[in-house]
Design an enzyme around this catalytic site. Structure first.
Site, PDB file in Angstrom:
ATOM      1  N   SER A 145       1.174  -1.212  -0.052  1.00 44.12           N
ATOM      2  CA  SER A 145      -0.225   0.107   0.425  1.00 44.12           C
ATOM      3  C   SER A 145       0.747   1.110   0.114  1.00 44.12           C
ATOM      4  O   SER A 145       2.255   1.208   0.341  1.00 44.12           O
ATOM      5  CB  SER A 145      -1.216  -0.131   1.470  1.00 44.12           C
ATOM      6  OG  SER A 145      -1.532   1.067   1.222  1.00 44.12           O
ATOM      7  N   TYR A 158      -3.708  -0.829   9.924  1.00 43.80           N
ATOM      8  CA  TYR A 158      -3.430  -0.750   9.116  1.00 43.80           C
ATOM      9  C   TYR A 158      -1.945  -0.579   8.695  1.00 43.80           C
ATOM     10  O   TYR A 158      -0.757  -1.048   7.896  1.00 43.80           O
ATOM     11  CB  TYR A 158      -4.786  -0.129   8.197  1.00 43.80           C
ATOM     12  CG  TYR A 158      -4.461  -0.677   6.662  1.00 43.80           C
ATOM     13  CD1 TYR A 158      -5.055  -1.759   6.657  1.00 43.80           C
ATOM     14  CD2 TYR A 158      -4.301   0.227   5.646  1.00 43.80           C
ATOM     15  CE1 TYR A 158      -4.800  -1.670   4.386  1.00 43.80           C
ATOM     16  CE2 TYR A 158      -3.863  -0.082   4.318  1.00 43.80           C
ATOM     17  CZ  TYR A 158      -4.618  -1.201   3.965  1.00 43.80           C
ATOM     18  OH  TYR A 158      -4.302  -1.858   2.555  1.00 43.80           O
TER      19      TYR A 158
END
Length: 254
Positions: A145, A158
């Site tokens: 990500s 996250y």
């Protein structure tokens, strides 16, 4: 030169692929000739996704196992290898998100994020790599990500998992490159997906994102396909341990 990106005759397992990024990557690999095996926990969603791909004349299968359960993964991978085809390409895409202030972040959600976003990458890659290693070739693509590089308020756990995916990708490449495997990652920026639904509906966030991203917009899922095809194909045979950011320039601009 076009044969560099030809995936005809190869089989790809994509976790978390009944919707969103996983489905888009499955569609992209299938369009370049790969047989794709879709994974998820909902048989209904998987069946719907497979039907959509089959309507495009793509060869597809389903493998509905839980990516957080090592025994289920090993049994399912062995079944795929025995009954469908050897797995040439693995895309570790399954993931989840939970947003909350760090001081109030629920412990059970922290555990869920670690299991789904990080532990599953290790479990599935390990199970698949055991077969790839005996053949002396294979492509593993982990989905990292933009938050593998950047932090944002309310998603620190996250961010931690995706930073770890980047590092685990490097570790896998270091262990397995000498055996003929290429292990790389794709780092998506902000894309229009079900996972980002709440953010997409937030006009203030969208305005911030458009001003913060050099490209000035959200990403469209089709724009991730080329990166996956590159990393799954012979075009990337000497690329290892790399994270390819597809983010409209988000991670390179202040």
């Amino acid at each position: 030169m076009p044969t560099l990106f030809d995936l005809t005759g190869r089989t790809a397992l994509i976790t978390g692929s009944s919707q969103g990024i996983g489905y888009a990557l499955a569609e992209g690999l299938a369009a370049h000739g790969a047989t794709v095996i879709l994974n998820g926990r909902s048989p209904e969603k998987l069946d719907a996704a497979v039907k959509t791909l089959a309507d495009q004349d793509y060869t597809t299968h389903t493998a509905p196992f839980d990516v957080t359960h090592a025994e289920a993964i090993e049994a399912s991978v062995a079944k795929i290898e025995a009954e469908i085809a050897p797995i040439d390409i693995l895309v570790n895409n399954a993931g989840m998100q939970h947003r909350a202030s760090l001081e109030d972040f629920p412990h059970d959600k922290w555990d869920d994020l670690l299991k789904t976003n990080l532990t599953s990458v290790f479990y599935v890659a390990q199970a698949v790599a055991r077969f790839m290693l005996t053949r002396g070739h294979g492509k593993i693509i982990n989905i990292a990500s933009a938050t593998s590089e950047l932090a944002r308020a309310s998603v620190a756990p996250y961010t931690a998992t995706k930073g770890a995916v980047k590092s685990l990708t490097r570790g896998m490449a270091t262990d397995w490159a000498k055996h003929g495997l290429q292990v790389n990652a794709i780092g998506p920026g902000y894309f229009k997906t079900p996972l980002n639904k709440a953010l997409m509906e937030n006009t203030e966030f969208t305005a911030w994102l458009e001003s913060r991203t050099p490209a000035g917009r959200w990403g469209d899922l089709d724009e991730l396909k080329g990166a996956a095809v590159f990393l799954a194909s012979d075009a990337s045979n000497f690329v290892n341990g790399h994270t390819l950011y597809v983010d409209g320039g988000l991670t390179i601009s202040l």
